[in-house]
Design a protein around this motif. Structure first.
Motif, PDB file in Angstrom:
ATOM      1  N   GLU A   9      -4.012  -7.969   6.689  1.00 59.46           N
ATOM      2  CA  GLU A   9      -4.587  -6.624   6.647  1.00 59.46           C
ATOM      3  C   GLU A   9      -5.198  -6.264   8.000  1.00 59.46           C
ATOM      4  O   GLU A   9      -5.854  -7.092   8.644  1.00 59.46           O
ATOM      5  CB  GLU A   9      -5.660  -6.547   5.567  1.00 59.46           C
ATOM      6  CG  GLU A   9      -6.258  -5.164   5.388  1.00 59.46           C
ATOM      7  CD  GLU A   9      -7.254  -5.118   4.236  1.00 59.46           C
ATOM      8  OE1 GLU A   9      -7.414  -4.038   3.659  1.00 59.46           O
ATOM      9  OE2 GLU A   9      -7.860  -6.168   3.936  1.00 59.46           O
ATOM     10  N   LYS A  10      -4.971  -5.031   8.410  1.00 60.25           N
ATOM     11  CA  LYS A  10      -5.637  -4.513   9.605  1.00 60.25           C
ATOM     12  C   LYS A  10      -7.021  -4.028   9.188  1.00 60.25           C
ATOM     13  O   LYS A  10      -7.135  -3.148   8.332  1.00 60.25           O
ATOM     14  CB  LYS A  10      -4.832  -3.365  10.219  1.00 60.25           C
ATOM     15  CG  LYS A  10      -5.450  -2.797  11.493  1.00 60.25           C
ATOM     16  CD  LYS A  10      -4.520  -1.762  12.118  1.00 60.25           C
ATOM     17  CE  LYS A  10      -5.092  -1.194  13.395  1.00 60.25           C
ATOM     18  NZ  LYS A  10      -4.155  -0.253  14.068  1.00 60.25           N
ATOM     19  N   PRO A  11      -8.079  -4.597   9.735  1.00 59.95           N
ATOM     20  CA  PRO A  11      -9.429  -4.241   9.279  1.00 59.95           C
ATOM     21  C   PRO A  11      -9.686  -2.746   9.389  1.00 59.95           C
ATOM     22  O   PRO A  11      -9.273  -2.083  10.340  1.00 59.95           O
ATOM     23  CB  PRO A  11     -10.344  -5.031  10.223  1.00 59.95           C
ATOM     24  CG  PRO A  11      -9.503  -6.179  10.681  1.00 59.95           C
ATOM     25  CD  PRO A  11      -8.107  -5.644  10.785  1.00 59.95           C
ATOM     26  N   ALA A  12     -10.368  -2.207   8.369  1.00 58.87           N
ATOM     27  CA  ALA A  12     -10.699  -0.777   8.361  1.00 58.87           C
ATOM     28  C   ALA A  12     -11.829  -0.496   9.352  1.00 58.87           C
ATOM     29  O   ALA A  12     -12.653  -1.354   9.629  1.00 58.87           O
ATOM     30  CB  ALA A  12     -11.099  -0.362   6.955  1.00 58.87           C
ATOM     31  N   ARG A  16       0.859  -1.191   0.000  1.00 60.28           N
ATOM     32  CA  ARG A  16       0.000   0.000   0.000  1.00 60.28           C
ATOM     33  C   ARG A  16       0.894   1.240   0.000  1.00 60.28           C
ATOM     34  O   ARG A  16       1.760   1.387   0.867  1.00 60.28           O
ATOM     35  CB  ARG A  16      -0.910   0.011   1.227  1.00 60.28           C
ATOM     36  CG  ARG A  16      -1.709  -1.281   1.414  1.00 60.28           C
ATOM     37  CD  ARG A  16      -2.864  -1.403   0.444  1.00 60.28           C
ATOM     38  NE  ARG A  16      -3.397  -2.759   0.401  1.00 60.28           N
ATOM     39  CZ  ARG A  16      -4.335  -3.221   1.222  1.00 60.28           C
ATOM     40  NH1 ARG A  16      -4.822  -2.443   2.175  1.00 60.28           N
ATOM     41  NH2 ARG A  16      -4.791  -4.457   1.083  1.00 60.28           N
ATOM     42  N   ASP A  36      -1.223   3.586  14.377  1.00 56.33           N
ATOM     43  CA  ASP A  36      -2.079   3.977  13.246  1.00 56.33           C
ATOM     44  C   ASP A  36      -1.377   4.955  12.302  1.00 56.33           C
ATOM     45  O   ASP A  36      -2.001   5.883  11.779  1.00 56.33           O
ATOM     46  CB  ASP A  36      -3.388   4.599  13.746  1.00 56.33           C
ATOM     47  CG  ASP A  36      -4.206   3.652  14.606  1.00 56.33           C
ATOM     48  OD1 ASP A  36      -4.213   2.443  14.304  1.00 56.33           O
ATOM     49  OD2 ASP A  36      -4.821   4.119  15.572  1.00 56.33           O
ATOM     50  N   ASP A  63       1.258   2.552   6.421  1.00 52.76           N
ATOM     51  CA  ASP A  63       0.407   1.917   5.413  1.00 52.76           C
ATOM     52  C   ASP A  63       0.851   0.497   5.087  1.00 52.76           C
ATOM     53  O   ASP A  63       0.020  -0.361   4.796  1.00 52.76           O
ATOM     54  CB  ASP A  63       0.411   2.771   4.136  1.00 52.76           C
ATOM     55  CG  ASP A  63      -0.179   4.144   4.379  1.00 52.76           C
ATOM     56  OD1 ASP A  63      -1.410   4.245   4.490  1.00 52.76           O
ATOM     57  OD2 ASP A  63       0.598   5.115   4.495  1.00 52.76           O
ATOM     58  N   ARG A 109      -2.136   1.685   9.983  1.00 57.00           N
ATOM     59  CA  ARG A 109      -3.427   2.346   9.902  1.00 57.00           C
ATOM     60  C   ARG A 109      -4.484   1.283   9.587  1.00 57.00           C
ATOM     61  O   ARG A 109      -4.172   0.234   9.006  1.00 57.00           O
ATOM     62  CB  ARG A 109      -3.457   3.357   8.755  1.00 57.00           C
ATOM     63  CG  ARG A 109      -2.393   4.412   8.726  1.00 57.00           C
ATOM     64  CD  ARG A 109      -2.705   5.372   7.576  1.00 57.00           C
ATOM     65  NE  ARG A 109      -1.510   6.002   7.050  1.00 57.00           N
ATOM     66  CZ  ARG A 109      -0.975   7.129   7.515  1.00 57.00           C
ATOM     67  NH1 ARG A 109      -1.526   7.712   8.549  1.00 57.00           N
ATOM     68  NH2 ARG A 109       0.102   7.642   6.954  1.00 57.00           N
ATOM     69  N   PRO A 110      -5.747   1.538   9.901  1.00 53.29           N
ATOM     70  CA  PRO A 110      -6.811   0.652   9.409  1.00 53.29           C
ATOM     71  C   PRO A 110      -6.745   0.563   7.884  1.00 53.29           C
ATOM     72  O   PRO A 110      -6.643   1.583   7.194  1.00 53.29           O
ATOM     73  CB  PRO A 110      -8.085   1.352   9.885  1.00 53.29           C
ATOM     74  CG  PRO A 110      -7.659   2.102  11.109  1.00 53.29           C
ATOM     75  CD  PRO A 110      -6.259   2.580  10.809  1.00 53.29           C
ATOM     76  N   GLY A 111      -6.759  -0.653   7.372  1.00 51.84           N
ATOM     77  CA  GLY A 111      -6.592  -0.870   5.939  1.00 51.84           C
ATOM     78  C   GLY A 111      -5.156  -1.093   5.526  1.00 51.84           C
ATOM     79  O   GLY A 111      -4.891  -1.437   4.363  1.00 51.84           O
TER      80      GLY A 111
END
Length: 504
Positions: free
Chosen positions: A501-504, A225, A297, A300, A332-334
């Motif tokens: 992935e860190k959930p959004a 990302r 957070d 990316d 970060r989320p996502g």
């Protein structure tokens, strides 16, 4: 005297040193103090916590405030040699184009280290011994007091009574006290010169890493990302170099975090050479578990290549799980964590029967000349011996080929040996590291428990070159059917690509 040579690493300057040097200058009117800042190309290690540039700044600030006529020179590190004093003299002469040429006739050496005093006296120099033979604290005594005192370092009696006020201001202004305390609190560095292990051959490690980086990066580059991208355990920076060349990542900031001094220095040299082009690339020498550089957070993409097995091997399971949680928190989320590492084979705890060649070397002797069978026996003895893990095996009757006995052991233990048997130059380092502690499915369970969602790109990877050139020639592997029949065992995977992935 024309010069007063003051050699040392100069991580700190004491009030006594300034008073003493002032007296020496008064006794030798017109003399310049020559500060030779040694090991100046080292920093971020227990022996040299501050880089030479920061030490030079501290020295010049102190000298200016005290009115000491001074010249400062950065002297690169050298392994201990009897001619080090000669090297310092000649290095300064060369740096100045011959204008600062120190001889026994025009130079007094100020030094309190007996071994260094002896080196200069052997060249005919007169020596003033500064703190030696007095009760005055030496600079490193004060640094150690800073380390021990924690946040209240400035009030610690040894520090408050000894440090020069301008040096104290430099420690405060540039966070030097916190930096040295972090370095000494870092459990990942087990040598005073900043190497993760004293038995690793870094030249061999670098060649192997860079040769394979392009293949590994091609497996996951599409999943990176853009934005703030961190490569933890970045080695020589090759992964960052390859990613920074991709158009979709041109606007990203790349951070390489590397704890081992030899590798960190290679990264900085490559950056100085322009190998990363105009990409935004930054390198940081620290264990990521100790650094405060990345806030929660804030990232990316986090990339780890061949790192998680080292955390498991050198710090243990609890630290590995804490690392997983730390990566989750930093993203970060996502955001995504891309972890490419060695992994245990399918059915790693199942027993297999193995025939190792005995005719490709000697049964005893030097490691490089041992047969595969003899090398396995040595590895079984050496593997994580200090931790008591070891490799248990037994000799089984019967054979699939020439009638010689087979070795019975777990599939995971076999893959530990096959993956490392050719690393002769770093044998004890490799024998300390565990590769097969998780299977891919077990990794997924760990990451999901930490809060991650696994993407569909997560998969085990079988390295065909490794199998064909390293594994297969060294072992015939069988599993035993219920009726006792020996059946060739299929080669399993060798690595795993985990994209979490860190959930959004």
């Amino acid at each position: 005297m024309r010069y007063i040579l003051f050699p040392g690493r100069h991580h700190l300057v004491t009030d006594f040193q300034v008073r003493h040097l002032t007296a020496l200058v008064a006794a030798h009117p017109g003399a310049d103090i020559v500060w030779a800042i040694t090991s100046a190309d080292h920093g971020g290690t227990q022996r040299n916590p501050f880089p030479g540039s920061r030490r030079l700044g501290l020295v010049e600030a102190v000298a200016a405030s005290a009115g000491l006529p001074s010249l400062t020179f950065l002297i690169a590190n050298r392994r201990p040699k009897v001619d080090f004093a000669h090297y310092v003299i000649e290095e300064i002469r060369t740096q100045t184009g011959g204008t600062v040429a120190m001889t026994p006739a025009n130079t007094l050496v100020a030094c309190s280290t007996p071994a260094v005093i002896a080196d200069y006296e052997a060249l005919g120099f007169a020596v003033d011994t500064v703190e030696l033979g007095t009760d005055e604290a030496r600079p490193w005594d004060v640094v150690e007091a800073v380390i021990a005192a924690g946040d209240a370092w400035a009030q610690a009696p040894t520090v408050a009574s000894a440090i020069h006020p301008v040096a104290a201001d430099q420690f405060q202004r540039y966070g030097l006290a916190a930096a040295v305390q972090q370095i000494y609190a870092d459990p990942l560095i087990d040598s005073d010169d900043g190497d993760i292990t004293v038995t690793r051959d870094y030249a061999t490690y670098r060649a192997a890493f860079e040769d394979n980086a392009w293949r590994k990066v091609s497996e996951f580059a599409h999943a990176v990302r853009p934005g703030r991208v961190v490569d933890v355990g970045c080695a020589t920076g090759q992964t960052i170099k390859l990613l920074a060349e991709r158009p979709e990542l041109f606007e990203s900031d790349f951070f390489g975090v590397e704890v081992a001094r030899p590798l960190y220095e290679i990264c900085q040299q490559r950056k100085s050479n322009g190998e990363f082009g105009d990409a935004n690339v930054y390198f940081h020498q620290r264990n990521v578990m100790q650094t405060r550089l990345f806030e929660p957070d804030s990232l990316d993409t986090v990339i780890t290549m061949a790192l998680t097995h080292e955390i498991e091997s050198y710090l243990g399971r609890a630290e590995l799980l804490e690392f997983c949680s730390r990566v989750f928190a930093m993203l970060r989320p996502g955001g995504v964590w891309i972890n490419y590492d060695v992994v245990g084979p399918a059915g790693r705890e199942e027993e297999v029967l193995v025939e190792f060649p005995t005719d490709d070397g000697a049964a005893t002797g030097e490691l490089a000349g041992l047969s595969t069978r003899a090398r396995f026996e040595k590895f079984a003895h050496d593997f994580r011996r200090d931790e008591g893990d070891g490799i248990t095996y037994a000799t089984s009757t019967g054979s699939a080929s020439d009638g010689s006995p087979l070795i019975r052991l777990t599939r995971g233990a076999l893959y530990e040996f096959l993956a490392k048997k050719d690393y002769i130059d770093s044998w004890y380092s490799e024998a300390h590291e565990a590769f097969c502690f998780f299977t891919p499915d077990e990794w997924v369970e760990v990451l999901e428990a930490a809060g991650f969602t696994m993407t569909r790109d997560t998969r085990p990877i079988r390295n065909p070159w490794l199998i064909e050139n390293r594994f297969a020639p060294a072992a015939r592997v069988y599993r035993q059917d219920d009726d006792g029949t020996l059946v060739p065992d299929e080669w399993s995977w060798t690595n795993v690509l985990l994209i979490a992935e860190k959930p959004a």
